[in-house]
Design a protein around this motif. Structure first.
Motif, mmCIF file in Angstrom:
data_model
loop_
_atom_site.group_PDB
_atom_site.id
_atom_site.type_symbol
_atom_site.label_atom_id
_atom_site.label_comp_id
_atom_site.label_asym_id
_atom_site.label_seq_id
_atom_site.Cartn_x
_atom_site.Cartn_y
_atom_site.Cartn_z
ATOM 1 N N LYS A 1 -4.768 -9.077 4.131
ATOM 2 C CA LYS A 1 -5.662 -9.442 3.239
ATOM 3 C C LYS A 1 -5.727 -7.413 2.957
ATOM 4 O O LYS A 1 -6.014 -7.484 1.827
ATOM 5 C CB LYS A 1 -6.788 -9.626 4.424
ATOM 6 C CG LYS A 1 -8.708 -9.710 2.666
ATOM 7 C CD LYS A 1 -7.870 -10.831 2.378
ATOM 8 C CE LYS A 1 -8.639 -11.487 1.473
ATOM 9 N NZ LYS A 1 -9.961 -11.676 1.453
ATOM 10 N N GLU A 2 -5.599 -6.613 3.135
ATOM 11 C CA GLU A 2 -6.207 -5.463 3.053
ATOM 12 C C GLU A 2 -5.066 -5.388 1.792
ATOM 13 O O GLU A 2 -4.943 -4.703 1.077
ATOM 14 C CB GLU A 2 -5.976 -4.413 4.090
ATOM 15 C CG GLU A 2 -6.077 -3.376 3.510
ATOM 16 C CD GLU A 2 -6.677 -2.007 4.541
ATOM 17 O OE1 GLU A 2 -6.497 -0.888 4.690
ATOM 18 O OE2 GLU A 2 -6.824 -2.281 5.396
ATOM 19 N N MET A 3 -3.517 -5.560 1.880
ATOM 20 C CA MET A 3 -2.423 -5.013 1.432
ATOM 21 C C MET A 3 -3.316 -6.761 -0.026
ATOM 22 O O MET A 3 -2.713 -6.091 -1.272
ATOM 23 C CB MET A 3 -1.540 -6.180 1.516
ATOM 24 C CG MET A 3 -0.052 -5.157 2.808
ATOM 25 S SD MET A 3 0.821 -5.334 3.703
ATOM 26 C CE MET A 3 2.475 -5.224 2.572
ATOM 27 N N LEU B 1 4.282 4.036 -0.010
ATOM 28 C CA LEU B 1 3.017 3.061 0.044
ATOM 29 C C LEU B 1 3.305 1.317 0.696
ATOM 30 O O LEU B 1 1.879 1.247 1.431
ATOM 31 C CB LEU B 1 3.617 2.388 -1.817
ATOM 32 C CG LEU B 1 3.228 2.996 -2.794
ATOM 33 C CD1 LEU B 1 3.580 3.099 -3.994
ATOM 34 C CD2 LEU B 1 1.546 3.646 -2.958
ATOM 35 N N ILE B 2 4.387 1.435 1.570
ATOM 36 C CA ILE B 2 4.335 0.545 2.843
ATOM 37 C C ILE B 2 4.184 0.992 3.577
ATOM 38 O O ILE B 2 3.679 0.611 4.693
ATOM 39 C CB ILE B 2 5.483 -0.435 1.930
ATOM 40 C CG1 ILE B 2 5.807 -1.660 3.314
ATOM 41 C CG2 ILE B 2 6.493 0.065 2.960
ATOM 42 C CD1 ILE B 2 6.415 -3.338 2.716
ATOM 43 N N GLN B 3 4.341 2.268 3.962
ATOM 44 C CA GLN B 3 4.625 3.225 5.068
ATOM 45 C C GLN B 3 3.201 2.988 5.656
ATOM 46 O O GLN B 3 3.131 2.982 7.458
ATOM 47 C CB GLN B 3 5.888 4.322 5.244
ATOM 48 C CG GLN B 3 6.952 4.080 5.288
ATOM 49 C CD GLN B 3 7.587 5.341 5.084
ATOM 50 O OE1 GLN B 3 6.838 6.643 4.556
ATOM 51 N NE2 GLN B 3 9.134 5.725 5.841
ATOM 52 N N ILE B 4 2.356 2.639 4.642
ATOM 53 C CA ILE B 4 0.576 2.895 5.382
ATOM 54 C C ILE B 4 0.463 2.098 6.256
ATOM 55 O O ILE B 4 -0.526 2.688 6.880
ATOM 56 C CB ILE B 4 0.303 4.252 4.490
ATOM 57 C CG1 ILE B 4 -1.614 4.750 4.772
ATOM 58 C CG2 ILE B 4 -0.379 3.006 2.960
ATOM 59 C CD1 ILE B 4 -1.994 5.427 3.871
ATOM 60 N N PHE B 5 1.067 1.082 5.242
ATOM 61 C CA PHE B 5 0.892 0.070 5.982
ATOM 62 C C PHE B 5 0.405 -0.449 7.370
ATOM 63 O O PHE B 5 0.950 -0.884 8.423
ATOM 64 C CB PHE B 5 1.340 -1.397 4.935
ATOM 65 C CG PHE B 5 -0.062 -1.376 4.130
ATOM 66 C CD1 PHE B 5 -1.221 -2.014 3.816
ATOM 67 C CD2 PHE B 5 0.572 -1.217 3.146
ATOM 68 C CE1 PHE B 5 -2.216 -1.241 2.975
ATOM 69 C CE2 PHE B 5 -0.529 -1.084 1.598
ATOM 70 C CZ PHE B 5 -1.539 -1.390 1.458
ATOM 71 N N GLU B 6 2.313 -0.327 7.241
ATOM 72 C CA GLU B 6 2.863 0.056 8.449
ATOM 73 C C GLU B 6 2.314 0.979 9.924
ATOM 74 O O GLU B 6 2.126 0.187 10.785
ATOM 75 C CB GLU B 6 4.888 0.091 8.881
ATOM 76 C CG GLU B 6 5.276 0.656 9.888
ATOM 77 C CD GLU B 6 6.890 1.243 9.617
ATOM 78 O OE1 GLU B 6 7.813 0.632 10.059
ATOM 79 O OE2 GLU B 6 6.898 1.784 8.333
ATOM 80 N N GLU C 1 -10.467 6.676 -0.164
ATOM 81 C CA GLU C 1 -8.940 6.883 -0.823
ATOM 82 C C GLU C 1 -7.927 6.761 -0.888
ATOM 83 O O GLU C 1 -6.790 6.260 -1.976
ATOM 84 C CB GLU C 1 -9.080 8.400 -1.352
ATOM 85 C CG GLU C 1 -8.915 9.704 -2.017
ATOM 86 C CD GLU C 1 -9.143 8.841 -3.400
ATOM 87 O OE1 GLU C 1 -8.186 9.071 -4.354
ATOM 88 O OE2 GLU C 1 -9.978 8.395 -3.847
ATOM 89 N N SER C 2 -7.486 6.281 0.404
ATOM 90 C CA SER C 2 -5.325 5.999 0.082
ATOM 91 C C SER C 2 -5.393 4.726 -0.149
ATOM 92 O O SER C 2 -5.059 4.115 -1.063
ATOM 93 C CB SER C 2 -5.343 5.231 2.331
ATOM 94 O OG SER C 2 -5.535 7.132 2.428
ATOM 95 N N ARG C 3 -6.517 3.535 -0.530
ATOM 96 C CA ARG C 3 -6.422 2.575 -1.017
ATOM 97 C C ARG C 3 -6.498 2.434 -2.605
ATOM 98 O O ARG C 3 -5.990 1.486 -2.993
ATOM 99 C CB ARG C 3 -8.194 1.168 -0.421
ATOM 100 C CG ARG C 3 -8.072 0.551 0.840
ATOM 101 C CD ARG C 3 -9.229 0.121 1.626
ATOM 102 N NE ARG C 3 -9.289 -0.433 2.025
ATOM 103 C CZ ARG C 3 -10.037 0.023 3.383
ATOM 104 N NH1 ARG C 3 -10.369 1.190 3.253
ATOM 105 N NH2 ARG C 3 -9.952 -0.886 4.661
ATOM 106 N N GLY D 1 -3.922 -5.135 -4.411
ATOM 107 C CA GLY D 1 -3.125 -5.455 -5.162
ATOM 108 C C GLY D 1 -1.540 -5.253 -5.088
ATOM 109 O O GLY D 1 -0.275 -5.298 -5.555
ATOM 110 N N PHE D 2 -1.113 -4.773 -3.353
ATOM 111 C CA PHE D 2 0.225 -3.829 -2.800
ATOM 112 C C PHE D 2 1.205 -5.858 -2.713
ATOM 113 O O PHE D 2 2.350 -5.413 -3.417
ATOM 114 C CB PHE D 2 0.034 -3.105 -2.447
ATOM 115 C CG PHE D 2 1.678 -3.139 -1.517
ATOM 116 C CD1 PHE D 2 1.995 -1.854 -2.646
ATOM 117 C CD2 PHE D 2 1.865 -3.484 -0.319
ATOM 118 C CE1 PHE D 2 3.517 -1.281 -2.160
ATOM 119 C CE2 PHE D 2 3.726 -2.931 -0.335
ATOM 120 C CZ PHE D 2 3.855 -1.873 -1.635
ATOM 121 N N LEU D 3 0.227 -6.940 -1.693
ATOM 122 C CA LEU D 3 1.563 -7.989 -1.946
ATOM 123 C C LEU D 3 1.328 -8.649 -3.301
ATOM 124 O O LEU D 3 2.298 -9.408 -3.100
ATOM 125 C CB LEU D 3 0.344 -8.703 -1.084
ATOM 126 C CG LEU D 3 0.696 -9.797 -0.253
ATOM 127 C CD1 LEU D 3 2.082 -10.271 0.139
ATOM 128 C CD2 LEU D 3 -0.606 -10.792 0.445
#
Length: 772
Positions: free
Chosen positions: A422-424, A364-369, A381-383, A428-430
């Protein structure tokens, strides 16, 4: 053709009947605004105009002479009217379309149909064309084509309308779709540049700004050109939007349409810019109430920004997934990720499957990395999956070392991946990582300084902090970069930037004090040492100290720097607080950051740094210098009575003035005071060394607003202020020293200064109102 008197009277009756019917229908609808929801109002309003046009068509006195059986024609609704999105004062755009040729009597048809609409106050735009002319114009100018993408038959011969639409599809859309869409996207980007990002502007444009209605229209136009979609709901049926996303989009549009309708009513005309003076009125008329310490207007604007943000987000995602996102000009991206369950497809990041997240929630956080590393956005769909599986991000997960490491790398590199934080936040992940963020999402601060909601301001502050670490052109030797590189524990800076205003979610408390408590708790929950948690808490608590001191206190007074030094205590903390202050101010807006505030803040920082590094004992040397100046001034006066007078005047002079003013100037200023007498002021104008500046020394009896009145007189006379120092003596005398540019007309400079003197005398005596 000569009409009979009966025919003329019959025509007048029809005109009156149709117009009166439309006026009644519009009044009924307008009286029910608020009761009738946004989309329903727009549709009913459009249908009321349809009814008018159809009645005019059926009972037309001109119609028979147009010989519709041999030269068929149709009346077509275009643009917003065509989409049945007719706001109160929106334009009514019409196309009178003839199959073969335009008859001479067509102008009479316009007089009969359009003029009565003008008479009742509607803005009507119309065109009269043949099918062939329309197709040729559409091919040459896409501005003509765009309204036709929303075309709708109102009355007349439907085969004429269908022939035009078939021609547009066969001769334009099927052959030039990519060219048309590129034009739509480029036009949209130019519009965003011209009207700004409405999701964070203080006075947003509801239609043309980014996040406004035009973004939604552009999605529809591209879908119609590329995918042959005909209805907005087709965005859901085609899979471009999920059912929930479509419903959320309609909810956002409904709110903006409602605001726009009420704004039209309030102004009595078409109006899309939500200016300050209308915001409080609108919030009251729409029934907003004070919530969680926010004023009704702040709740209203928070809601508006939230809805416009959603439209902006869906528009950008749609463009990217359709292959029409703005190109960055970068080299070909890497297409392989570091994780087998995160893949690159169509230049977006995907999870291999939802089951992969169940096996390894760290994805879930590795995709942002990976998004940060590859500069590739998450696919829609990933979001959705990040949002749906966010429950994995509980306290143990968010405090785990791998998560903290990845999150800190995203904070540090946020300036090179603008929008990732902003995407995070949008997924809702942030908020899952830092639950306190939920209370500040889209929280508006209704003042002239803060351009952005609290949550976005915090993200922009982090990005500003990140830029200090980037050796950009002209920044290698900047004071900010040098100080940033000197800070040993740089991660503290990013946590402080992210959390410094988080206390604004609790309006009952001082936001700095409350934020310090929240920051300490956040850092402790993430497993940081007590020392690190305390440092972040200190920075959050004192993040306004330097700016408030620099702008509200006399920074030339050495006691000011000593005050700051005693409160900060440590050089490392001072450097971090200075960088946080700069990042915070630049992320707030232009009214919070200017060359003037930058200079004040830098001077205070350097003075405080000197006190911390050399200690307060350095002030003894200053006292010796002041005594030397006093001796010089007294020796310059031969008359014992004058010397005694001067000694008493020394007691009235503030320490800062004595420290920083040369002895010769002290003597000159004392003479100016002696000559003042009963005058309101006197001044001395001194040419600078390079002749491009003047120093203006003003000695006056102190009064409220003195400094601003002097500055106002200079502005009135076109004299630019470059620097200023203000001193208030204890005997109620003010000594203000300005460094200015001389008047532009050097030949008449003396006359200009005399005029300025007259203006200042009038301003101080109350004869001249500078505010006017």
């Amino acid at each position: 053709m000569i009409r009979s008197a009966d025919a003329v009277e019959k025509k007048k009756g029809t005109d009156t009947q149709a117009s009166a019917m439309l006026v009644r229908q519009r009044k009924t609808l307008i009286d029910r605004i608020g009761e009738i929801q946004g989309p329903e109002f727009l549709t009913q309003h459009a249908r009321a105009i349809d009814d008018y046009l159809r009645m005019r068509f059926e009972k037309s006195m001109v119609g028979p002479s147009l010989r519709i059986e041999t030269n068929p024609y149709a009346i077509i609704a275009l643009g917003g009217y065509g989409r049945q999105e007719q706001c109160v004062h929106s334009d009514v755009d019409l196309l009178f379309l003839f199959e073969k040729q335009i008859p001479e009597q067509a102008e009479h048809l316009i007089q009969e149909t359009v003029y009565p609409l003008w008479d009742i106050g509607l803005e009507v735009g119309y065109a009269i064309r043949t099918i062939k002319e329309t197709l040729v114009m559409c091919r040459k100018d896409f501005e003509v084509l765009t309204p036709l993408l929303d075309a709708r038959l109102v009355c007349g011969m439907s085969p004429v309308f269908m022939k035009l639409m078939d021609g547009i599809k066969a001769k334009l859309l099927s052959k030039n779709s990519d060219e048309i869409i590129r034009w739509l996207v480029e036009t949209n980007q130019e519009r965003h540049h011209r009207f700004g990002d409405s999701t964070n502007l203080l006075e947003p444009n509801l239609k043309e700004g980014q996040g406004g209605l035009r973004d939604y229209h552009t999605m529809l136009w591209i879908a119609r050109v590329k995918f042959d979609l005909t209805q907005p709901r087709d965005l859901e049926y085609s899979g471009s939007l999920s059912h929930r996303e479509y419903e959320s989009l309609i909810k956002a549009l409904s709110f903006i349409w409602d605001v726009r309708n009420r704004l039209h009513l309030m102004e009595g005309r078409k109006m899309d810019q939500l200016i300050f003076e209308n915001q409080i009125k609108l919030s009251n008329r729409m029934g907003f109430r004070k919530v969680n310490g926010q004023e009704p207007v702040e709740v209203f604007l928070s809601t508006l920004h939230t809805q416009m943000e959603y439209i902006k987000e869906q528009h950008l995602i749609f463009l990217h997934e359709s292959g029409y996102a703005k190109k960055t000009g970068r080299k070909k991206r890497e297409t392989r990720t570091r994780h087998a369950d995160i893949i690159v497809k169509n230049d977006t990041l995907h999870f291999s499957c939802s089951e992969a997240i169940l096996r390894s929630p760290l994805l879930l956080i590795q995709i942002f990395e990976e998004s940060l590393r590859l500069k590739i956005p998450l696919e829609r769909e990933s979001r959705r999956l990040v949002e749906e599986f966010g429950f994995f991000c509980d306290e143990p997960f968010s405090a785990s070392p791998p998560v903290i490491r990845i999150f800190e790398s995203i904070l540090r590199e946020s300036a090179t991946a603008v929008g990732l934080l902003k995407e995070m936040l949008n997924t809702g992940f942030l908020i899952r990582l830092i639950p306190g963020f939920s209370r500040i999402v889209n929280r508006i601060q209704y003042d002239a300084y803060h351009l952005y909601p609290v949550d976005l301001h915090l993200l922009r502050t982090v990005e500003a902090m990140s830029r200090f670490g980037i050796p950009e052109d002209g920044q290698e030797d900047s004071i900010y970069r040098k100080i940033f590189l000197e800070v040993k524990n740089q991660k503290v800076l990013f946590w402080a930037a992210l959390l410094h205003d988080i206390g604004k979610g609790d309006p009952a408390a001082d936001h700095s004090e409350r934020g310090a408590e929240i920051a300490r708790a956040v850092m402790a929950s993430k497993g940081f040492s007590p020392e690190t948690a305390e440092t972040v808490s200190f920075l959050v608590k004192e993040h306004l100290l330097l700016m408030k001191t620099a702008t509200r206190r006399d920074i030339q007074d050495e006691e000011t720097a000593i005050f700051c030094a005693r409160r900060i205590e440590d050089v490392e903390r001072l450097k971090m607080l200075y960088l946080l202050t700069v990042a915070d101010s630049t992320a707030t807006g232009p009214k919070a950051w200017s060359s003037w505030t930058e200079a004040l803040l830098r001077d205070l920082f350097l003075k405080t740094l000197q006190v911390l590094e050399k200690g307060e004992l350095a002030t003894r040397e200053v006292r010796d210098r002041v005594e030397t100046k006093k001796v010089f001034v007294l020796k310059s006066l031969t008359d014992p009575s004058r010397q005694k007078w001067m000694e008493s005047l020394f007691q009235a002079m503030p320490p800062r003035y004595l420290i920083y003013t040369p002895a010769q100037e002290i003597l000159e200023h004392a003479n100016m005071f002696r000559r003042l007498g009963k005058d309101l002021f006197n001044w001395k104008i001194i040419k600078g060394k390079d002749s491009s500046t003047r120093s203006v020394v003003v000695c006056a009896k102190d009064r409220s607003g003195l400094f601003s009145k002097i500055a106002g007189v200079f502005t009135l006379n076109g004299i630019d202020i470059l620097d200023a120092q203000a001193y208030t003596w204890k005997n109620e005398i003010a000594l203000d020293i300005f460094v200015v540019k001389p008047p532009s007309d050097v030949i008449f400079e003396k006359e200009r200064w005399e005029l300025a003197r007259t203006h200042l005398n009038a301003a101080l005596s109350g004869e001249l109102d500078l505010s006017k």
